[in-house]
Design an enzyme around this catalytic site. Structure first.
Site, PDB file in Angstrom:
ATOM      1  CG  ASP A  20      -2.284  -0.641   1.110  1.00 54.11           C
ATOM      2  OD1 ASP A  20      -1.807  -1.483   0.074  1.00 54.11           O
ATOM      3  OD2 ASP A  20      -2.172  -0.844   1.881  1.00 54.11           O
ATOM      4  N   GLY A  46      -3.629  -5.655   1.434  1.00 54.23           N
ATOM      5  CA  GLY A  46      -4.202  -6.419   0.602  1.00 54.23           C
ATOM      6  C   GLY A  46      -4.623  -7.396   1.841  1.00 54.23           C
ATOM      7  CE  LYS A  47     -10.917  -5.055   0.201  1.00 53.67           C
ATOM      8  NZ  LYS A  47     -10.442  -3.782   0.449  1.00 53.67           N
ATOM      9  CB  ALA A  49      -2.033 -10.075   3.445  1.00 52.29           C
ATOM     10  CG  ASN A 190     -18.158  -1.705   2.466  1.00 47.11           C
ATOM     11  OD1 ASN A 190     -18.921  -1.646   2.025  1.00 47.11           O
ATOM     12  ND2 ASN A 190     -17.053  -1.354   2.680  1.00 47.11           N
ATOM     13  CB  THR A 227     -18.571  -3.290   8.738  1.00 52.53           C
ATOM     14  OG1 THR A 227     -18.613  -4.055   7.596  1.00 52.53           O
ATOM     15  CG2 THR A 227     -19.017  -4.889   9.157  1.00 52.53           C
ATOM     16  CG  LEU A 228     -23.956  -1.132   9.083  1.00 50.51           C
ATOM     17  CD1 LEU A 228     -25.865  -0.524  10.222  1.00 50.51           C
ATOM     18  CD2 LEU A 228     -24.795  -0.772   7.797  1.00 50.51           C
ATOM     19  CG  ASP A 259      -9.030  -5.154   5.534  1.00 46.65           C
ATOM     20  OD1 ASP A 259      -9.859  -6.083   4.629  1.00 46.65           O
ATOM     21  OD2 ASP A 259      -8.442  -4.614   4.976  1.00 46.65           O
TER      22      ASP A 259
HETATM   23  O1  RIB Z   1      -9.193  -2.913   3.281  1.00 47.87           O
HETATM   24  C1  RIB Z   1      -7.537  -2.050   3.092  1.00 47.87           C
HETATM   25  C2  RIB Z   1      -7.458  -2.691   2.049  1.00 47.87           C
HETATM   26  O2  RIB Z   1      -7.572  -2.283   0.952  1.00 47.87           O
HETATM   27  C3  RIB Z   1      -5.875  -2.728   1.528  1.00 47.87           C
HETATM   28  O3  RIB Z   1      -5.124  -2.728   2.096  1.00 47.87           O
HETATM   29  C4  RIB Z   1      -5.289  -2.180   0.244  1.00 47.87           C
HETATM   30  O4  RIB Z   1      -4.726  -3.082  -0.448  1.00 47.87           O
HETATM   31  C5  RIB Z   1      -6.597  -2.705  -0.043  1.00 47.87           C
HETATM   32  O5  RIB Z   1      -6.482  -4.211  -0.725  1.00 47.87           O
END
Ligand code: RIB
Length: 311
Positions: A20, A46-47, A49, A190, A227-228, A259
């Site tokens: 990110d 990344g969601k 990980a 969401n 989720t809100l 996440d």
């Molecule tokens: O949910 C947040 C994630 O969404 C971020 O880390 C980004 O990489 C996207 O995948």
């Protein structure tokens, strides 16, 4: 589909890994406008990980299935996941780059992101099936929509064959047909995603409206959680319906809050917690994750979520 909540076991996550790059802005640039900012932060994201890391930080045994590129960022990410204590079944896609997330975070902590899928888009259904056939049977399998749609379907089918509780965080929104229906035990989305899956344009005005909308999504999975954000979450499923109150904080950066919610819910379920306490802990973890920059750095640990100091 098992319909059951696991009472023990590990969490197996099939999902994405991104690097990110977050820029902190007062407001989003208008079309044609260039905005100069004072601060940008690079972090692991990344969601898939992010959710794996959150579950692991809360003490769950976690296996991760995904794909990175043949680049240095892929090497760094694998070292990072190993250092967090996650068992890896990750493909190296030599001719692709590791995924990238470009995140804009405004002064109130609201984020919007663009993802370059890179190697995540090459995680095939066949690779997923092979990875899930290895090793001991997990307590729960979790995936998201940052991998190809056919691989998400493969996760659901394989989980059903293995009789393992399957959780889909259907983020970001992907237009599936009926093929998705009935494959997963839990659907977590969401507000924006819930509206898109329900085919609604306007957001409900109150919690009763969100409960009705969540009930509509039970055509996709029997257990639905929406989720809100600052309004908490709603649940509709086999255990009735619940409005989960928000845990109020002053958000700095909401990246990864969803996440954290999902990873915490799964960690709590495999720990044998009932759904009510799992939802409550997930809401607290998601809120705590908004208190710092980036997704993973600010995710809480076991002592904050399962053993908070008594006051
Ligand atoms: O949910 C947040 C994630 O969404 C971020 O880390 C980004 O990489 C996207 O995948």
């Amino acid at each position: 589909m098992t319909g059951a909540i696991p009472t023990s076991g590990s969490v197996l996550v099939v999902g994405s890994l991104n690097t990110d790059l977050t820029v902190y802005v007062d407001r989003l640039p208008r079309p044609g406008e260039t905005v100069c900012v004072a601060r940008a932060v690079t972090s692991f994201g990344g969601k898939g990980a992010n959710q794996a890391i959150q579950a692991r930080r809360l003490g769950a045994a976690v296996t991760f299935v995904g794909a990175v590129g043949g680049d240095d960022r892929g090497d760094d990410y694998l070292r990072h996941m190993e250092a967090e204590g996650i068992e890896l079944r990750v493909a190296r896609i030599g001719d692709h780059e590791t995924g990238l997330g470009f995140v804009h975070c405004t002064a109130d902590g609201t984020v919007s992101a663009t993802v370059v899928s890179g190697a995540n888009a090459r995680l095939s259904a066949a690779a997923v099936e092979a990875a899930l056939a290895r090793g001991p049977r997990p307590g729960l399998i979790l995936t998201q929509n940052e991998i190809p749609a056919e691989s998400v379907i493969a996760v659901g089918l394989k989980a059903r064959e293995m009789k393992v509780t399957a959780v889909l965080n259907a983020a970001p929104y992907v237009s599936y047909g009926q093929e998705l229906h009935g494959l997963f035990d839990f659907l977590i989305v969401n507000e924006e995603e819930a509206l898109a899956y329900a085919g609604h344009e306007a957001a409900p005005q109150d919690i009763s409206g969100w409960l009705r909308l969540a009930a509509q999504l039970r055509s996709i999975a029997p257990e639905v959680i929406v989720t809100l954000g600052a309004a908490g979450a709603v649940y509709v499923g086999g255990r009735g319906e619940r409005a989960v109150p928000a845990f109020h904080v002053q958000a700095v950066d909401t990246t990864g809050a969803g996440d954290s919610f999902v990873g915490t819910l799964c960690a709590a379920l495999v720990r044998g917690e009932d759904l009510d306490s799992a939802l409550e802990r997930a809401t607290i973890a998601g809120a705590l994750t908004t208190l710092g920059a980036g997704a993973q750095e600010s995710m809480p640990g076991e002592s904050q979520i399962f053993h908070p100091p008594s006051t």
